[in-house]
Design an enzyme around this catalytic site. Structure first.
Site, mmCIF file in Angstrom:
data_model
loop_
_atom_site.group_PDB
_atom_site.id
_atom_site.type_symbol
_atom_site.label_atom_id
_atom_site.label_comp_id
_atom_site.label_asym_id
_atom_site.label_seq_id
_atom_site.Cartn_x
_atom_site.Cartn_y
_atom_site.Cartn_z
ATOM 1 N N CYS A 27 23.040 97.086 74.847
ATOM 2 C CA CYS A 27 21.972 98.045 75.100
ATOM 3 C C CYS A 27 21.780 98.501 76.546
ATOM 4 O O CYS A 27 21.949 99.674 76.865
ATOM 5 C CB CYS A 27 20.682 97.427 74.577
ATOM 6 N N HIS A 87 14.309 99.618 78.485
ATOM 7 C CA HIS A 87 15.237 98.479 78.609
ATOM 8 C C HIS A 87 16.127 98.537 79.845
ATOM 9 O O HIS A 87 17.276 98.068 79.841
ATOM 10 C CB HIS A 87 16.093 98.297 77.354
#
Lengths: 461, 461
Positions: free
Chosen positions: B74, B129
């Site tokens: 990610c 993130h």
């Protein structure tokens, strides 16, 4: 689930046990159980916010100001409530896990199975935490209808159990079927389901057990409840919001009783499984700091401690048809007394209680508020993870007692006079050497008994 | 947040950079980013269920059939998308944490700051993130409006990040203010917020970045979506439901563009950050078993792997005003190409790309479907936790490649011809020794470059 014809047989069987009492006299039983609610977290127990439904129940019932959990943590407390026994005697001394293979409470008679045997419709709405695998689900212990979570705590909106290194586990069940109520706030759902049960069974005696998950972490509440308590400091606001939602759910349940004309002849017991949690997991910003949202009302210790703050619970019993309203019962009571007390209320006579450790408090409760009313002359005990405590009269001896969930122990040994020192600050061992010796001896006997329970239990788990 | 007057100045500044182009020509930019979506998880990429909004976008745009993430996980993937650089060059080589003190992406120009400099209104709606502490929040990287989660994943209904031994962390932010939307399904909220942004800024050029958290675990979806895919097997049903909810959110966003007459001149890019997750955490009954709900479309490997299944993404680019509809672009593209491609689209000329690693694909994309259309002649590279891979043309060399998130490596070294063997089953090293030597040499050079990036980065973190 048993068939209706089986249940009729049960009802026939139990007629013999209620000779001399008309069935219509038998009260319905509602047991409301909070989770990690502190002794000072209800309006009627001194909180700075109101809890109207429970405050009202207290005003119309008996306030139990010296009522104890049998354990400072969840599963053992529930085991005692449902079996009438000390935790080790019931076979549950520790917090149980939440995987779908977690075993739980050894099979034995429970308040649910006893009431079912007496013709009651039995339902559980909320948190079980006495075993999570199918063979330990609440339906195996006398509950004919169950709805809720099997393990210790869940996210209130997704009903997923997240814990440590375990994978997440969705945990919501309607009887033994997994159900999904994504986005619905668990506390409100529990209240609605319990009220629905009451409505569906208004024409027969019922036992409605409502062990809320609230206000156990994770601390989150619907925005409307956060707004209601916006004036409170962080932490306390969250606690008040979660308790407020629970109180509204209690209101829903009490309204169902009133709507069906059952308020007068329903025995409602309310309590909490253990003291307020000061675990860092309560905080939702990830900080590893102790949580100060719950309040033990000035008592020492929190959840996990055998000090008063860990085990004394804000408790209420109400049965308008039989118990005096607006009184206080300030003798010692304990969760293990609930089973014999309720069966006494149902049967009209004390049950044969050889197999259990609790005592019926029906008679002293009926006399609550009257001069000289008191409970049985006995000592009561606690143990959890190496801590020990015994109380007799106003004296309490603690050994290796800690302040909360985590070691180390704060006190190796001390004797307190709870009448003058409810916060357990001053060791009076030196001044009360005779009584210290007597309590020490009593504790030794209990320790041996407890060890025997644990040893006897091991093979069965 | 900058003031409007500052923004006007920005707009004036950038006029020079768009000489010869009328501002009204400049497309709006919408980047939709899924999370752990497999190469085979959209209808238009071969899923057995439909994803009408994205299938429609694909039909009216260019299907990117060889588009890659720069990383199989990610945070690095997102870093490359936003900076136009390889992960280590951007300063993010690993999955970043989620505590409120987690640092993140080192400060540098991003697609957001570059577009803002050109007068675009910039907004992020979804998952960041790339750092969770305030000084690494997305507002520090050129996003004027942000809404969503800062860390890796949350419970979709309570927006709490639960991970391993960490305490739970509530993670939902409106700009840099924590907000609570208890019980609201995150995917739907993200779509609604993005559409609202589009509506409010329809009169100016905007960059709307929508990194959904879906379909990252925990796997739960509103009941209506579970019902929609009730015919699918467990696991796949949950995936389809979560993707379905995301597709509906995409529909909401596309409808906002259409409603404001912006569909024609908006460049929409859709992709996913990495391949489908086979992590056991996807399962919600606590079992520690691999999850089979996501599908890499027959490619080898999953999230965490440098095999195709870990890095090839179901990708689409649509810009009705400029790009051909219903065509396929089957040359290699990579997330790091998005920044230069978008800036090319905005500026009308390729940006000065010395500082970055990606290349503008505007010209080949404009020619998509025409004979001979192709991307730049280059090698592209991947590395993650000791795995390495390089692709040039149809040949791909992998080293220490594993199948997913967990060791051990499945292949020490192998050379594949993706034209004939897209599933990377057959090592052709022996038959292609010259090309193997060339790729080995290229990989060595990249390894040295990557090491230099990592070394240069360390002091800055």
């Amino acid at each position: 689930m048993q068939t209706d014809s089986t249940r009729s047989t049960d009802q026939t069987d139990q007629t013999d046990q209620t000779v001399g009492r008309d069935r219509s006299d038998r009260p319905n039983i509602v047991v409301l159980y909070a989770d990690d609610l502190g002794w000072g977290d209800l309006g009627c127990f001194g909180a700075e916010y109101e809890t109207p439904a429970l405050d009202g129940l207290c005003a119309s019932g008996v306030k139990l100001s010296q009522w104890y959990s049998n354990s400072p943590v969840c599963s053992p407390s529930r085991a005692s409530l449902l079996t009438g026994k000390y935790p080790a005697h019931a076979g549950v001394e520790a917090i149980l896990g939440g995987t779908r293979r977690t075993p739980g409470l050894p099979q034995q008679a429970t308040l649910a199975s006893e009431l079912r045997r007496r013709g009651y419709r039995t339902g559980l709405f909320g948190k079980w935490h006495l075993g999570a695998s199918d063979e330990y689900s609440p339906s195996q212990y006398g509950f004919e209808e169950t709805f809720g979570i099997r393990a210790g705590c869940v996210d209130y909106y997704s009903h997923i159990f997240y814990w440590g290194n375990h994978n997440p586990i969705h945990d919501l069940w309607d009887d033994d079927e997994e159900v999904w109520l994504n986005g619905e706030y668990l506390t409100t759902v529990i209240g609605d389901r319990a009220a629905d049960f009451i409505g569906r069974h208004a024409g027969e005696p019922f036992f409605c057990f409502v062990p809320f998950n609230a206000p156990h972490y994770p601390m989150h509440a619907p925005a409307e409840y956060m707004d209601r308590f916006a004036h409170l400091p962080e932490g306390r606001q969250e606690m008040a919001a979660m308790v407020g939602a629970m109180d509204d759910a209690v209101a829903t349940i009490l309204a169902a009783l009133a709507e069906h004309g059952l308020a007068e002849n329903t025995l409602v017991f309310f309590s909490s499984d253990n003291g307020p949690s000061a675990e860092s997991r309560n905080w939702l910003d990830g900080e590893e700091i102790s949580y100060d949202g719950g309040w033990a009302g000035g008592l020492r210790g929190t959840k996990g401690s055998v000090f008063e703050g860990g085990v004394r619970e804000p408790s209420i019993i109400s049965w308008p048809a039989r118990l005096p309203a607006g009184t206080e019962f300030d003798s010692v009571g304990m969760m293990m007394d609930v089973l014999p007390t309720v069966l006494h209320a149902v049967d009209g006579t004390p049950a044969d209680t050889d197999a259990i450790d609790g005592a019926s408090l029906m008679e002293p409760l009926t006399a609550a508020g009257a001069p000289g009313a008191g409970g049985p002359d006995r000592s009561v005990y606690w143990t959890y993870e190496g801590q020990w405590a015994v109380r007799r009269g106003d004296l309490k001896l603690v050994r290796d007692a800690r302040e909360g969930m985590d070691p180390p122990a704060a006190v190796v040994q001390a004797l307190y006079d709870l009448a003058t020192d409810p916060a357990e600050t001053t060791d009076i061992s030196a001044q009360r050497s005779d009584q210290l010796a007597a309590l020490t001896e009593e504790l030794s006997i209990f320790q041996a008994k407890n060890r025997a329970w644990v040893d006897a239990e091991t093979p069965a788990r």
